[in-house]
Design a protein around this motif. Structure first.
Motif, PDB file in Angstrom:
ATOM      1  N   GLY A  50     -81.428  72.653  38.626  1.00  8.52           N
ATOM      2  CA  GLY A  50     -80.180  72.719  39.391  1.00  8.52           C
ATOM      3  C   GLY A  50     -79.484  71.375  39.364  1.00  8.52           C
ATOM      4  O   GLY A  50     -79.939  70.434  38.738  1.00  8.52           O
ATOM      5  N   SER A  51     -78.335  71.272  40.060  1.00 10.92           N
ATOM      6  CA  SER A  51     -77.611  69.995  40.043  1.00 10.92           C
ATOM      7  C   SER A  51     -77.975  69.128  41.233  1.00 10.92           C
ATOM      8  O   SER A  51     -77.126  68.709  41.985  1.00 10.92           O
ATOM      9  N   PHE A  52     -79.239  68.883  41.392  1.00  6.66           N
ATOM     10  CA  PHE A  52     -79.752  67.993  42.426  1.00  6.66           C
ATOM     11  C   PHE A  52     -80.711  67.023  41.756  1.00  6.66           C
ATOM     12  O   PHE A  52     -81.137  67.239  40.627  1.00  6.66           O
ATOM     13  N   PRO A  53     -81.045  65.907  42.410  1.00  3.01           N
ATOM     14  CA  PRO A  53     -81.885  64.895  41.765  1.00  3.01           C
ATOM     15  C   PRO A  53     -83.358  65.292  41.666  1.00  3.01           C
ATOM     16  O   PRO A  53     -83.868  66.052  42.492  1.00  3.01           O
ATOM     17  N   HIS A  54     -84.004  64.771  40.631  1.00 10.37           N
ATOM     18  CA  HIS A  54     -85.456  64.862  40.476  1.00 10.37           C
ATOM     19  C   HIS A  54     -85.961  63.426  40.487  1.00 10.37           C
ATOM     20  O   HIS A  54     -85.447  62.579  39.756  1.00 10.37           O
ATOM     21  N   VAL A  55     -86.939  63.127  41.345  1.00 10.68           N
ATOM     22  CA  VAL A  55     -87.437  61.764  41.503  1.00 10.68           C
ATOM     23  C   VAL A  55     -88.853  61.675  40.962  1.00 10.68           C
ATOM     24  O   VAL A  55     -89.676  62.558  41.193  1.00 10.68           O
ATOM     25  N   MET A  56     -89.126  60.596  40.200  1.00 10.61           N
ATOM     26  CA  MET A  56     -90.441  60.370  39.601  1.00 10.61           C
ATOM     27  C   MET A  56     -90.917  58.962  39.943  1.00 10.61           C
ATOM     28  O   MET A  56     -90.110  58.094  40.265  1.00 10.61           O
ATOM     29  N   HIS A  57     -92.216  58.747  39.849  1.00 18.79           N
ATOM     30  CA  HIS A  57     -92.796  57.419  40.027  1.00 18.79           C
ATOM     31  C   HIS A  57     -93.088  56.858  38.645  1.00 18.79           C
ATOM     32  O   HIS A  57     -93.665  57.529  37.804  1.00 18.79           O
ATOM     33  N   GLY A  58     -92.666  55.629  38.411  1.00 20.18           N
ATOM     34  CA  GLY A  58     -92.935  54.965  37.136  1.00 20.18           C
ATOM     35  C   GLY A  58     -93.649  53.650  37.363  1.00 20.18           C
ATOM     36  O   GLY A  58     -93.388  52.963  38.348  1.00 20.18           O
ATOM     37  N   ARG A  59     -94.566  53.327  36.451  1.00 19.20           N
ATOM     38  CA  ARG A  59     -95.311  52.071  36.552  1.00 19.20           C
ATOM     39  C   ARG A  59     -95.450  51.461  35.170  1.00 19.20           C
ATOM     40  O   ARG A  59     -95.783  52.145  34.218  1.00 19.20           O
ATOM     41  N   MET A  60     -95.193  50.159  35.096  1.00 20.45           N
ATOM     42  CA  MET A  60     -95.296  49.444  33.828  1.00 20.45           C
ATOM     43  C   MET A  60     -96.767  49.299  33.449  1.00 20.45           C
ATOM     44  O   MET A  60     -97.571  48.807  34.232  1.00 20.45           O
ATOM     45  N   GLY A  61     -97.118  49.755  32.267  1.00 20.51           N
ATOM     46  CA  GLY A  61     -98.491  49.623  31.781  1.00 20.51           C
ATOM     47  C   GLY A  61     -98.712  48.270  31.145  1.00 20.51           C
ATOM     48  O   GLY A  61     -97.771  47.492  30.922  1.00 20.51           O
ATOM     49  N   SER A  62     -99.951  47.965  30.823  1.00 18.15           N
ATOM     50  CA  SER A  62    -100.269  46.668  30.211  1.00 18.15           C
ATOM     51  C   SER A  62     -99.666  46.544  28.817  1.00 18.15           C
ATOM     52  O   SER A  62     -99.511  45.448  28.299  1.00 18.15           O
ATOM     53  N   ASP A  63     -99.308  47.679  28.198  1.00 15.35           N
ATOM     54  CA  ASP A  63     -98.691  47.653  26.865  1.00 15.35           C
ATOM     55  C   ASP A  63     -97.170  47.506  26.942  1.00 15.35           C
ATOM     56  O   ASP A  63     -96.493  47.514  25.919  1.00 15.35           O
ATOM     57  N   GLY A  64     -96.618  47.392  28.165  1.00 11.79           N
ATOM     58  CA  GLY A  64     -95.185  47.202  28.335  1.00 11.79           C
ATOM     59  C   GLY A  64     -94.396  48.505  28.434  1.00 11.79           C
ATOM     60  O   GLY A  64     -93.186  48.483  28.601  1.00 11.79           O
ATOM     61  N   ARG A  65     -95.059  49.646  28.337  1.00  9.55           N
ATOM     62  CA  ARG A  65     -94.381  50.935  28.448  1.00  9.55           C
ATOM     63  C   ARG A  65     -94.463  51.437  29.886  1.00  9.55           C
ATOM     64  O   ARG A  65     -95.424  51.170  30.590  1.00  9.55           O
ATOM     65  N   ILE A  66     -93.446  52.167  30.298  1.00  7.36           N
ATOM     66  CA  ILE A  66     -93.438  52.721  31.654  1.00  7.36           C
ATOM     67  C   ILE A  66     -94.064  54.106  31.624  1.00  7.36           C
ATOM     68  O   ILE A  66     -93.636  54.971  30.868  1.00  7.36           O
ATOM     69  N   LEU A  84     -87.149  72.720  50.578  1.00  5.68           N
ATOM     70  CA  LEU A  84     -87.634  71.471  51.156  1.00  5.68           C
ATOM     71  C   LEU A  84     -89.059  71.169  50.697  1.00  5.68           C
ATOM     72  O   LEU A  84     -89.371  70.044  50.304  1.00  5.68           O
ATOM     73  N   LEU A  85     -89.922  72.165  50.731  1.00  5.84           N
ATOM     74  CA  LEU A  85     -91.295  72.044  50.251  1.00  5.84           C
ATOM     75  C   LEU A  85     -91.581  73.205  49.308  1.00  5.84           C
ATOM     76  O   LEU A  85     -91.073  74.300  49.506  1.00  5.84           O
ATOM     77  N   PHE A  86     -92.380  72.956  48.282  1.00  7.68           N
ATOM     78  CA  PHE A  86     -92.737  74.021  47.356  1.00  7.68           C
ATOM     79  C   PHE A  86     -94.123  73.766  46.795  1.00  7.68           C
ATOM     80  O   PHE A  86     -94.646  72.658  46.848  1.00  7.68           O
ATOM     81  N   GLU A  87     -94.739  74.829  46.267  1.00  4.04           N
ATOM     82  CA  GLU A  87     -96.032  74.697  45.606  1.00  4.04           C
ATOM     83  C   GLU A  87     -95.774  74.099  44.229  1.00  4.04           C
ATOM     84  O   GLU A  87     -94.941  74.593  43.466  1.00  4.04           O
ATOM     85  N   GLY A  88     -96.468  73.018  43.919  1.00  3.60           N
ATOM     86  CA  GLY A  88     -96.198  72.336  42.659  1.00  3.60           C
ATOM     87  C   GLY A  88     -97.443  71.787  42.012  1.00  3.60           C
ATOM     88  O   GLY A  88     -98.569  72.054  42.444  1.00  3.60           O
ATOM     89  N   LYS A  89     -97.215  71.011  40.955  1.00  2.00           N
ATOM     90  CA  LYS A  89     -98.308  70.382  40.216  1.00  2.00           C
ATOM     91  C   LYS A  89     -97.858  68.995  39.779  1.00  2.00           C
ATOM     92  O   LYS A  89     -96.670  68.720  39.629  1.00  2.00           O
ATOM     93  N   VAL A  90     -98.839  68.126  39.571  1.00  2.00           N
ATOM     94  CA  VAL A  90     -98.568  66.761  39.109  1.00  2.00           C
ATOM     95  C   VAL A  90     -98.422  66.809  37.592  1.00  2.00           C
ATOM     96  O   VAL A  90     -99.244  67.407  36.897  1.00  2.00           O
ATOM     97  N   VAL A  91     -97.354  66.187  37.088  1.00  2.00           N
ATOM     98  CA  VAL A  91     -97.066  66.194  35.653  1.00  2.00           C
ATOM     99  C   VAL A  91     -96.882  64.759  35.183  1.00  2.00           C
ATOM    100  O   VAL A  91     -96.094  64.010  35.755  1.00  2.00           O
ATOM    101  N   TRP A  92     -97.620  64.368  34.136  1.00  2.00           N
ATOM    102  CA  TRP A  92     -97.466  63.043  33.537  1.00  2.00           C
ATOM    103  C   TRP A  92     -96.424  63.118  32.439  1.00  2.00           C
ATOM    104  O   TRP A  92     -96.385  64.063  31.655  1.00  2.00           O
ATOM    105  N   GLY A  93     -95.576  62.094  32.372  1.00  2.00           N
ATOM    106  CA  GLY A  93     -94.525  62.053  31.361  1.00  2.00           C
ATOM    107  C   GLY A  93     -93.301  62.818  31.818  1.00  2.00           C
ATOM    108  O   GLY A  93     -93.296  63.483  32.846  1.00  2.00           O
ATOM    109  N   ASP A  94     -92.242  62.721  31.032  1.00  2.00           N
ATOM    110  CA  ASP A  94     -90.999  63.419  31.351  1.00  2.00           C
ATOM    111  C   ASP A  94     -90.388  63.910  30.050  1.00  2.00           C
ATOM    112  O   ASP A  94     -89.397  63.386  29.576  1.00  2.00           O
ATOM    113  N   VAL A  95     -91.018  64.901  29.468  1.00  2.14           N
ATOM    114  CA  VAL A  95     -90.542  65.433  28.187  1.00  2.14           C
ATOM    115  C   VAL A  95     -89.393  66.382  28.466  1.00  2.14           C
ATOM    116  O   VAL A  95     -89.507  67.324  29.234  1.00  2.14           O
ATOM    117  N   ARG A  96     -88.266  66.105  27.839  1.00  2.00           N
ATOM    118  CA  ARG A  96     -87.087  66.960  27.983  1.00  2.00           C
ATOM    119  C   ARG A  96     -86.507  67.208  26.615  1.00  2.00           C
ATOM    120  O   ARG A  96     -86.531  66.350  25.747  1.00  2.00           O
TER     121      ARG A  96
END
Length: 102
Positions: A50-66, A84-96
Motif C-alpha cells: 500500500g502507500s504507507f511506509p515500511h520500516v526496517m532495521h539496518g546495521r553496518m557489518g564488518s565488511d562495510g555492507r548494511i 496496527l498489529l498483524f501476524e508476521g515473520k522476520v525477514v533478512w534483506g530487502d529484495v524487491r
C-alpha cells in the motif's frame, strides 16, 4: 496465534535498535575487545502492500555492507491503511523487483 507473533514493522525495528544498542553496551562494559560500535539505521521505504511506509532495521557489518532485517506480514493484502498489529515473520534483506530502466 499468540501475542508474541503480533507486531508491526515500526515496533519491530525500533525495539531491535534499542535491544542491539543495550547488548553492545553491556558487552563493551564487560571489556569485550572485539566490540566496536557499528552504525545502525532505521530504513524507511514505501510498502509493497500500500502507500504507507515500511520500516526496517539496518546495521553496518564488518565488511562495510548494511544488513537489513524487517518484520513482514505472513499473508499480506493490499489495503489503504495497514493494520496496527498483524501476524508476521522476520525477514533478512530487502529484495524487491525493480523494473528495467528505473
Amino acid at each position: 496465534m499468540d501475542l508474541r507473533t503480533m507486531s508491526n514493522c515500526i515496533i519491530f525495528a525500533i525495539v531491535l535498535l534499542f535491544r542491539r544498542r543495550a547488548s553492545d553496551e553491556r558487552r563493551r562494559k564487560k571489556g569485550d575487545p572485539s566490540m566496536r560500535r557499528n552504525a545502525e539505521y532505521l530504513v524507511m521505504r514505501k510498502s509493497d502492500w500500500g502507500s504507507f511506509p515500511h520500516v526496517m532495521h539496518g546495521r553496518m557489518g564488518s565488511d562495510g555492507r548494511i544488513r537489513v532485517v524487517s518484520y513482514k506480514p505472513v499473508s499480506p493484502r493490499k489495503r489503504a491503511l495497514p493494520p496496527l498489529l498483524f501476524e508476521g515473520k522476520v525477514v533478512w534483506g530487502d529484495v524487491r523487483k525493480i523494473p528495467a530502466g528505473d
